[in-house]
Write a protein that holds these residues in place. Structure first.
Motif: not given
Length: 112
Positions: A25-28, A85-89, A92
């Protein structure tokens, strides 16, 4: 203050090797930086630290990580992970780097 325009691409080579095998996951969240790295294995192990997924972090920089065994600790960290995780993507797809960043990264090598 940083070379973020290029440094954000340094880890893409390593990510491209693993994104199909594990979840990355990447924090966005704009305006915030999350520098920590977290690995959760089953319900037993948690690894947290600052080490990046590149050769520089493993061989040149003074980065660290801590491995903790314990289901109770794992549960607490997993709850925190769900918030992040809610603030990440979820990554894929293969991560792409522009041609000029690729050249710059190769020229500077481990200096980055």
């Amino acid at each position: 203050d940083t070379a973020d325009i290029v440094l954000g691409d340094v880890n893409k080579k390593a990510i491209n090797k693993i994104y199909q095998k594990i979840k990355v996951y990447e924090y966005t969240t704009v305006g915030k930086i999350l520098h920590s790295k977290l690995v959760i294995v089953d319900n037993d192990f948690v690894m947290m630290g600052s080490v990046n997924l590149n050769l520089r972090s493993f061989f040149h920089d003074v980065e660290n990580a801590t491995l903790v065994y314990g289901p109770g600790f794992n549960k607490k960290i997993t709850q925190l992970y769900e918030v992040y995780k809610k603030e990440s993507r979820l990554l894929t797809d293969k991560q792409k780097t522009t041609w000029w960043k690729s050249i710059l990264i190769r020229l500077l090598g481990t200096a980055l």
